[in-house]
Design a protein around this motif. Structure first.
Motif, PDB file in Angstrom:
ATOM      1  N   CYS A 149     -41.772  57.880 -79.533  1.00 50.15           N
ATOM      2  CA  CYS A 149     -42.341  56.546 -79.716  1.00 50.15           C
ATOM      3  C   CYS A 149     -41.450  55.675 -80.589  1.00 50.15           C
ATOM      4  CB  CYS A 149     -43.720  56.655 -80.352  1.00 50.15           C
ATOM      5  SG  CYS A 149     -43.687  57.146 -82.098  1.00 50.15           S
ATOM      6  N   ASP A 150     -41.742  54.370 -80.586  1.00 52.75           N
ATOM      7  CA  ASP A 150     -41.169  53.439 -81.559  1.00 52.75           C
ATOM      8  C   ASP A 150     -41.923  53.681 -82.865  1.00 52.75           C
ATOM      9  OD1 ASP A 150     -40.795  51.196 -83.238  1.00 52.75           O
ATOM     10  OD2 ASP A 150     -40.420  49.865 -81.545  1.00 52.75           O
ATOM     11  N   ALA A 167     -45.541  52.195 -84.060  1.00 50.48           N
ATOM     12  CA  ALA A 167     -46.668  53.124 -84.058  1.00 50.48           C
ATOM     13  C   ALA A 167     -47.327  53.200 -85.431  1.00 50.48           C
ATOM     14  CB  ALA A 167     -46.214  54.506 -83.607  1.00 50.48           C
ATOM     15  N   PHE A 225     -48.879  56.267 -77.829  1.00 53.40           N
ATOM     16  CA  PHE A 225     -47.612  55.650 -78.219  1.00 53.40           C
ATOM     17  C   PHE A 225     -46.451  56.521 -77.748  1.00 53.40           C
ATOM     18  CE2 PHE A 225     -50.642  53.465 -80.759  1.00 53.40           C
ATOM     19  CZ  PHE A 225     -50.128  52.187 -80.885  1.00 53.40           C
ATOM     20  N   THR A 226     -45.668  55.977 -76.836  1.00 53.55           N
ATOM     21  CA  THR A 226     -44.507  56.669 -76.279  1.00 53.55           C
ATOM     22  C   THR A 226     -43.641  55.654 -75.551  1.00 53.55           C
ATOM     23  OG1 THR A 226     -43.792  58.364 -74.710  1.00 53.55           O
ATOM     24  CG2 THR A 226     -45.821  57.230 -74.188  1.00 53.55           C
ATOM     25  N   ARG A 227     -42.350  55.950 -75.430  1.00 58.04           N
ATOM     26  CA  ARG A 227     -41.469  55.118 -74.612  1.00 58.04           C
ATOM     27  C   ARG A 227     -41.449  55.572 -73.152  1.00 58.04           C
ATOM     28  NH1 ARG A 227     -38.292  55.099 -79.582  1.00 58.04           N
ATOM     29  NH2 ARG A 227     -37.771  52.938 -80.189  1.00 58.04           N
ATOM     30  N   ASN A 256     -49.211  51.682 -76.420  1.00 60.09           N
ATOM     31  CA  ASN A 256     -48.206  51.000 -77.258  1.00 60.09           C
ATOM     32  C   ASN A 256     -48.710  49.737 -77.936  1.00 60.09           C
ATOM     33  OD1 ASN A 256     -46.295  52.974 -76.812  1.00 60.09           O
ATOM     34  ND2 ASN A 256     -45.398  51.935 -75.048  1.00 60.09           N
ATOM     35  N   GLU A 257     -50.014  49.540 -77.963  1.00 56.55           N
ATOM     36  CA  GLU A 257     -50.615  48.506 -78.819  1.00 56.55           C
ATOM     37  C   GLU A 257     -52.090  48.818 -78.961  1.00 56.55           C
ATOM     38  OE1 GLU A 257     -51.949  43.870 -78.792  1.00 56.55           O
ATOM     39  OE2 GLU A 257     -49.994  44.312 -77.920  1.00 56.55           O
TER      40      GLU A 257
END
Length: 504
Positions: free
Chosen positions: A281-282, A286, A435-437, A457-458
């Motif tokens: 994740c970012d 996160a 949360f992950t890319r 992611n939000e």
């Protein structure tokens, strides 16, 4: 928004402890009325722990009057309005919410304990909700059904009738708008019972509805306790639909109370929502989202991200970042715009503290917070420090039960199967965060996690247009979005033979 006007309202509230001209009676059939039994209650500012206003304490007699007004309004001028005309009224309500927004926000902060910044966001959200359903009024249509050339078949969406709204104390105006706006858009009438801890903005909203031109009796508000007023509303035979937001035990009581009358229900109950954080994740994004997901409104959110379910390879660094930022958060009276405001009531503060004290006694690692506190400027109010409980087991009380406060519970996993098992490892199924890319893995997880809504992611992504509600003990039915209009409608099917056979 006029900064000077907002500043003047805040100054008045901080100097006097209240605001002048606050509503203090029920709103029934367009009239501000005292309780028939003469009862009164106090509402308390959680930031000081002191009463700042009184209001009518209603009971079954007041509920009877409100339901009768709502029933009469169903066959009055309200029924004659076209959907487009209803839409224009709802749009005017949205406009008036915005024009009264500063006063609504200050009252909401005083009544609930949340920060003024949060309250301003809630008022903006309430206006957006009425605006959304204003646009939906004349688009809520039925279907034609092809039965062949000799038949005409179609469906009609009709208003379900009198709708009851039991409004929670954590988001008083937002939750009121979330139910009342689609009910009005569908052509229903309303009897609302706000929580006794936070009655004022619902009364102010009813005044705004009248100011916008809503006919008397279409939107009624009765204040009082759940035992005296709420139970009477739920059990009233003149109510056709109930929207309830609150705890699981009270939701069960609502179901049982509605059953003899076979009243329709939407229940939005508790949550113990997981935020699943994968190693790719970012990290910065996160961390910020996890903090917002649990500490907004002091964690008093049904959909709060109260469980961090994190890949064990990034656990240590991630939690250290959380601890650093949570420990730096400022607490104080909501009107001073701290990072976090007060907890809504003293009994609720004691409940939160009890969960953490028992966890500490079990040997759970309390990484930060874990103590009651007060407004550092005045020494008053009901506050609890932002808290992180680390490395909890799936069967721990703090994992399985809803604390409903600023307490983040951390669990770790080694692979996706374990992450899913942990995410689904409670009786609740309200929301979840991921949360992950890796979008492939994100959507795989979204399908496997049992929740009514999944954020990727939000955290808290979406808005009024996205349906919201839970599974399992988090309830059933959906608020928000076009789905809510269906909740407040009853579907009628019409089938006609239009070509008769030739006579012999």
């Amino acid at each position: 928004m006029s900064h000077s006007s907002l500043s003047a309202l805040v100054q008045e509230a901080r100097t006097t402890g209240t605001l002048s001209g606050l509503p203090d009676g029920h709103l029934i059939n367009g009239l501000r009325l005292p309780s028939q039994n003469g009862g009164r209650m106090e509402t308390i500012d959680p930031g000081t722990g002191k009463a700042f206003a009184t209001f009518a304490a209603g009971d079954a007699a007041d509920i009877d009057a409100a339901v009768a007004a709502a029933q009469a309004a169903l066959t009055g001028p309200w029924r004659a309005l076209t959907p487009a005309q209803r839409g224009r009224l709802l749009l005017q309500i949205a406009t008036l919410i915005r024009s009264h927004g500063e006063r609504l926000a200050v009252v909401e902060s005083l009544d609930s304990g949340k920060t003024l910044t949060e309250a301003l966001g809630d008022i903006a959200g309430a206006a957006a909700t009425f605006e959304y359903y204003a646009g939906a009024c004349d688009k809520h249509h039925g279907d034609s059904i092809p039965l062949g050339e000799n038949y005409l078949a179609y469906t009609i969406n009709e208003p379900v009738g009198v709708t009851a709204h039991i409004i929670p104390w954590n988001y008083p105006l937002s939750s009121a708008a979330r139910g009342i706006a689609p009910a009005l858009a569908a052509g229903c009438t309303v009897v609302a019972k706000p929580a006794e801890q936070t009655p004022l903005t619902a009364l102010m909203l009813a005044d705004i509805c009248l100011e916008a031109g809503l006919p008397p009796g279409v939107c009624n508000v009765v204040t009082g306790t759940g035992r005296q007023a709420g139970a009477a509303l739920v059990r009233h035979p003149g109510v056709h639909h109930i929207s309830f937001t609150g705890s699981v035990p009270t939701g069960i009581d609502v179901m049982q109370g509605a059953a003899p009358n076979v009243t329709r229900l939407v229940l939005e109950l508790g949550g113990k929502s997981p935020v699943v954080v994968l190693a790719d994740c970012d990290i910065d994004a996160a961390v910020s989202n996890v903090l917002g997901g649990i500490y907004e409104n002091a964690g008093q959110i049904c959909s709060a991200g109260s469980r961090l379910v994190i890949d064990r390879t990034i656990h240590a660094d991630f939690v250290e970042r959380l601890v650093k930022r949570a420990s730096a958060m400022t607490l104080g009276h909501g009107l001073r715009r701290p990072d976090m405001g007060a907890v809504n009531s003293l009994p609720h503060l004691e409940k939160i503290a009890g969960y953490v004290e028992r966890a500490r006694a079990r040997g759970v690692s309390v990484r930060c917070g874990g103590q009651r506190t007060s407004d550092p400027e005045t020494g008053q109010g009901w506050f609890y420090q932002p808290t992180i409980l680390d490395q909890l087991t799936p069967d721990d009380e703090a994992i399985r039960e809803e604390i409903f406060g600023p307490v983040l519970c951390v669990q770790t996993f080694s692979d996706l199967d374990e992450a899913v098992a942990l995410a689904n490892g409670t009786d609740f199924g309200l929301v979840a965060g991921i949360f992950t890319r890796d979008f492939s893995r994100a959507h795989q997880l979204a399908r496997r996690i049992d929740a009514g809504q999944v954020y990727i992611n939000e955290y808290f992504a979406g808005g009024v247009s996205v349906p919201f509600g839970g599974n399992r003990k988090s309830g059933f039915g959906r608020e928000k979005g076009l789905e809510a209009l269906r909740s407040y409608s009853k579907l009628k099917s019409v089938a006609a033979r239009i070509s008769c056979p030739e006579p012999p």
